[in-house]
Structure formats: C-alpha cells, structure tokens
Design a protein around this motif. Structure first.
Motif, short mmCIF file in Angstrom:
data_model
loop_
_atom_site.label_atom_id
_atom_site.label_comp_id
_atom_site.label_asym_id
_atom_site.label_seq_id
_atom_site.Cartn_x
_atom_site.Cartn_y
_atom_site.Cartn_z
N SER A 133 -7.50 -4.24 -5.37
CA SER A 133 -9.07 -4.16 -5.27
C SER A 133 -9.68 -4.11 -6.57
O SER A 133 -10.90 -4.25 -6.76
CB SER A 133 -9.60 -3.10 -4.17
OG SER A 133 -8.74 -3.35 -2.92
N ARG B 159 -9.08 -6.61 -1.99
CA ARG B 159 -7.72 -7.10 -1.91
C ARG B 159 -7.71 -8.73 -1.55
O ARG B 159 -8.08 -8.82 -0.37
CB ARG B 159 -6.74 -6.42 -1.08
CG ARG B 159 -5.42 -6.86 -1.05
CD ARG B 159 -4.39 -5.97 -0.20
NE ARG B 159 -2.93 -6.37 -0.30
CZ ARG B 159 -2.28 -6.03 0.46
NH1 ARG B 159 -2.27 -4.98 1.24
NH2 ARG B 159 -0.78 -6.26 0.27
N ARG C 75 -11.22 -0.31 2.20
CA ARG C 75 -9.86 -0.01 2.48
C ARG C 75 -9.50 -1.34 3.88
O ARG C 75 -9.23 -0.79 4.76
CB ARG C 75 -9.20 1.28 2.89
CG ARG C 75 -9.16 2.34 1.81
CD ARG C 75 -8.78 3.64 2.33
NE ARG C 75 -7.54 3.48 3.36
CZ ARG C 75 -6.42 3.24 2.82
NH1 ARG C 75 -6.03 3.57 1.44
NH2 ARG C 75 -5.17 3.50 3.48
N VAL D 92 -0.31 -5.71 8.23
CA VAL D 92 -1.44 -4.94 7.52
C VAL D 92 -2.28 -4.70 8.65
O VAL D 92 -2.48 -5.29 9.72
CB VAL D 92 -1.89 -6.33 6.57
CG1 VAL D 92 -3.36 -5.57 5.88
CG2 VAL D 92 -0.97 -6.61 5.46
N SER E 54 0.76 -1.09 0.11
CA SER E 54 -0.07 -0.05 -0.08
C SER E 54 1.02 1.26 -0.01
O SER E 54 2.10 1.21 0.55
CB SER E 54 -1.04 0.11 1.33
OG SER E 54 -1.73 -1.25 1.38
N GLU F 155 -4.81 -2.67 4.47
CA GLU F 155 -3.72 -2.18 3.97
C GLU F 155 -2.46 -2.36 4.64
O GLU F 155 -2.57 -2.16 5.75
CB GLU F 155 -4.28 -0.36 4.00
CG GLU F 155 -5.36 -0.20 3.15
CD GLU F 155 -5.40 -0.24 1.54
OE1 GLU F 155 -4.16 -0.28 1.19
OE2 GLU F 155 -6.30 -0.33 0.97
N ASP F 156 -1.27 -2.21 4.08
CA ASP F 156 -0.10 -2.39 4.65
C ASP F 156 0.38 -0.98 5.28
O ASP F 156 -0.01 -0.09 4.97
CB ASP F 156 0.92 -2.52 3.50
CG ASP F 156 0.67 -3.72 2.62
OD1 ASP F 156 1.00 -4.91 2.85
OD2 ASP F 156 -0.07 -3.60 1.57
N HIS G 64 -6.57 -0.59 -1.79
CA HIS G 64 -5.24 -1.02 -2.40
C HIS G 64 -5.42 -1.42 -3.91
O HIS G 64 -6.67 -1.54 -4.37
CB HIS G 64 -4.73 -2.29 -1.67
CG HIS G 64 -3.55 -2.79 -2.00
ND1 HIS G 64 -3.42 -3.85 -3.15
CD2 HIS G 64 -2.34 -2.98 -1.44
CE1 HIS G 64 -2.24 -4.23 -3.35
NE2 HIS G 64 -1.50 -3.54 -2.31
#
Length: 264
Positions: free
Chosen positions: A113, A120, A151, A129, A101, A154-155, A110
């Motif tokens: 997605s 994702r 979302r 994450v 991300s 997300e990393d 991301h």
C-alpha cells in the motif's frame, strides 16, 4: 508508535506519489485513513476469497483480479468467480512483490500500500485474502472499498487468523445500533485484555481499543508525527556516531601523564 520500517515506508509513499503518475495517488491534508470498524461498516461486501487469476487491461490500472469466493463475512455470497477492479497478480518478473500480510499486524495496511498507488494492487496466485469491497461503477464486478492506506485486502492463513476473527467482530458491531457499539467494544476488549497469557488476545484487544478511541488522525497529523519521529531517529543515530567517534580518539591527557610517571 509505529516501527521504524513503517515510518520509512510511509515517507517513501509520499515521495512515490510524485514520481509514479500512472498509478500514483495523493490525499488531502484532512484525509483520515478509515479505522478497521469504519472499514467494516462502509464495505458492501466483505469477502474471504482465493486468488485464481486476472483479466489483463490496457494498462496496470485497468486489469481485474479474479477471486474464487470462500465465505461472505458481510453481504450476500457471490455466485461464481468475482472480479475486482484495479488489482491483479504479482508480475512474473517481480516476485519480490509477492509479500504476504503479517498475520499479527492488525493496524497498518499491507506493505504494498506504500509504494505509490496507496492501496494494495498485487496478489500472489493461490493466496487467500479478506477483501472489503464495493460495487464497481458500471455494476459489473467489484472494486476496493476503504480508500488509501486502508486494510482493504489482507492475506489470512486460516479460519483462526486474528484479522479474520477481528473482522467478524467489527461486522457484527457495525450492524448494531450506534448507541450500543461502544459498550460492545469495551466488553469485548475487557475480556480479551484479561487473557494475560495470550499475546494474540492482547493484540486484538489493542486494536479494539483503537476503535474505541475514534477516528484516526488526519493525514497532516500523521505526516507531522512521522517526520518528527524521523528527525528523532536521525538525532539518536548522530548521538551514537558521536559517542563512537569519541571512543576512537586517543586520550592525549592520559598518555602525557603516563610519560611523566615512569611507574606506569
């Protein structure tokens, strides 16, 4: 306004839902992507976790991602490894899917997605994450919360990551009485917006402003806007091409004038 790359990805995702039926999704015209505040409010568990493996299934949609819990931002801290349905590791033969991300993107989901499944579903081993989760229907493990283009996973690089800080804020606000939430958002946005020399603070303030505005537009409205933006981009590119073509054409009138005037 979204970047051109995001617009193109969004349009491609619409096309891919028609061409990848095994993992594709589709949304109705009145569907609204949840706001980040809604995402935090609706999740049963918001978990910061490290991706450690997967349990393979009969097909890609049946596999489960294995996550080692680091911190529970919302809900009770799980004991031991957590399994998340409908997600898994990046395939070894597709390392190009191992995209992390953007740490400064706080609005769009991301990039993965937008390639067919609408959420994702692939994660590099070892990444940390922030997951938004709900209980799996069978009560065993967890599943993504938030729905298409949210979302939900997300990393994050460290504990100072803007997305992690923002999520902690939204979880706190979602827990407050609804009558108090707007004032809390406005107060926080005001403090951050005043930090004129801090670009990250301004990014966070901009996302808080989106929550104050309320629900996201419907999917129909989003697609209309993106198609219009795409048409405008095409028109602009055509105009540039016309200018370049005109510049390459010989100036016949000027040449004739030069031939008539020997002094030139």
């Amino acid at each position: 306004m979204w970047h051109v790359e995001a617009r193109i990805a969004l349009i491609l995702s619409f096309i891919l839902t028609l061409t990848t039926p095994a993992i594709a999704c589709s949304v109705t015209a009145d569907y609204r992507v949840p706001t980040n505040l809604e995402l935090a409010s609706n999740a049963e568990l918001v978990l910061l976790g490290r991706v450690v493996g997967e349990v393979e299934g009969a097909d890609p949609w049946d596999r489960k991602l294995l996550v080692e819990p680091v911190q529970a931002i919302k809900g009770e801290m799980p004991e031991g490894t957590v399994s998340i349905s409908h997600a898994g590791l990046v395939p070894e033969d597709r390392p190009d899917f191992g995209i992390l991300s953007n740490p400064y993107e706080l609005n769009q989901a991301h990039p993965l997605s937008y390639i067919g499944a609408c959420i994702r579903t692939m994660f590099p081993r070892g990444t940390t994450v922030l997951f938004f989760l709900g209980r799996a229907p069978d009560g065993e493990g967890w599943r993504p919360s938030g729905g298409p283009f949210s979302r939900w996973a997300e990393d994050v690089l460290d504990e100072q990551a803007p997305w992690l800080m923002l999520t902690q804020l939204y979880v706190d606000i979602a827990a407050a009485p609804e009558s108090e939430r707007k004032a809390m958002l406005e107060a926080e946005r005001g403090e951050l917006a005043a930090m004129a020399d801090d670009p990250v603070a301004r990014l966070i303030a901009a996302d808080i402003a989106r929550q104050i505005e309320g629900p996201n537009p419907t999917w129909h409205e989003v697609m209309e806007r993106e198609m219009e933006a795409h048409r405008e981009l095409d028109s602009a590119m055509d105009a540039v091409a016309d200018v370049e073509a005109s510049a390459d054409e010989p100036h016949e009138t000027g040449l004739a004038d030069a031939m008539e005037d020997p002094e030139r």
